[in-house]
Motif scaffolding. Structure first.
Motif, short mmCIF file in Angstrom:
data_model
loop_
_atom_site.label_atom_id
_atom_site.label_comp_id
_atom_site.label_asym_id
_atom_site.label_seq_id
_atom_site.Cartn_x
_atom_site.Cartn_y
_atom_site.Cartn_z
N SER A 147 -1.64 3.61 10.67
CA SER A 147 -2.86 4.25 10.26
C SER A 147 -3.50 3.76 8.75
O SER A 147 -2.66 3.19 8.15
CB SER A 147 -2.60 5.70 10.18
N PRO A 148 -4.64 3.84 8.73
CA PRO A 148 -5.19 3.69 7.28
C PRO A 148 -4.53 4.31 6.19
O PRO A 148 -4.48 3.73 5.11
CB PRO A 148 -6.69 4.08 7.44
N GLU A 149 -3.95 5.57 6.46
CA GLU A 149 -3.32 6.14 5.49
C GLU A 149 -2.02 5.45 4.99
O GLU A 149 -2.04 5.49 3.82
CB GLU A 149 -2.95 7.85 6.24
N LYS A 165 -1.46 2.10 5.29
CA LYS A 165 -1.99 1.00 4.59
C LYS A 165 -2.36 1.19 3.30
O LYS A 165 -2.25 0.46 2.30
CB LYS A 165 -2.99 0.36 5.54
N ASN A 166 -3.00 2.40 3.01
CA ASN A 166 -3.37 2.91 1.73
C ASN A 166 -2.21 2.94 0.67
O ASN A 166 -2.34 2.58 -0.52
CB ASN A 166 -4.48 3.88 1.86
N ARG A 167 -1.39 3.74 1.36
CA ARG A 167 -0.08 3.95 0.64
C ARG A 167 0.33 2.66 0.03
O ARG A 167 0.80 2.66 -1.08
CB ARG A 167 0.94 4.83 1.33
N LYS A 218 -0.96 -0.19 -0.27
CA LYS A 218 -1.87 -0.75 -1.18
C LYS A 218 -1.56 -0.31 -2.65
O LYS A 218 -1.59 -0.92 -3.63
CB LYS A 218 -3.25 -0.42 -1.03
N ARG A 219 -1.48 1.09 -2.36
CA ARG A 219 -1.22 1.90 -3.97
C ARG A 219 0.22 1.23 -4.69
O ARG A 219 0.34 0.91 -5.70
CB ARG A 219 -0.98 3.11 -3.84
N GLU A 222 1.45 -1.61 -3.87
CA GLU A 222 1.11 -3.13 -4.35
C GLU A 222 0.67 -3.36 -6.03
O GLU A 222 1.09 -3.71 -6.56
CB GLU A 222 0.27 -3.60 -3.50
#
Length: 88
Positions: free
Chosen positions: A6-8, A10-12, A14-15, A17
């Motif tokens: 999920s985008p959720e 993937k966003n986790r 990215k944070r 990173e």
């Protein structure tokens, strides 16, 4: 079965990173060891939470699939437990 992420989640990641880049920046700025270790501990905790989230979503999907096929989900549950244990 292929997992959709999920985008959720993937966003986790990215944070995460960004957090790792922040730790590298702290090292380049020669910050105190204690500060660096504190931030690395936060990264580790965030990675653990991401692993748990991914395993939980995968397990949920596997249980649904097993139920739809009239199968027992015990194998999927055991596999999820094994993944969590190995991640530590």
């Amino acid at each position: 079965m292929t997992q959709e992420y999920s985008p959720e989640i993937k966003n986790r990641l990215k944070r995460l990173e960004g957090q790792v880049r922040g730790v590298l920046r702290m090292m380049e700025e020669e910050k105190e060891c204690k500060e660096v270790v504190t931030q690395l501990s936060a990264v580790r905790s965030a990675v653990d939470r991401a692993i748990g989230f991914i395993v939980a979503k995968n397990l949920e999907s596997c249980i649904r699939e097993a139920n739809d096929m009239g199968q027992n989900a015990e194998d999927a549950i055991q596999e999820a437990v094994n993944m969590l244990v190995k991640s530590r």
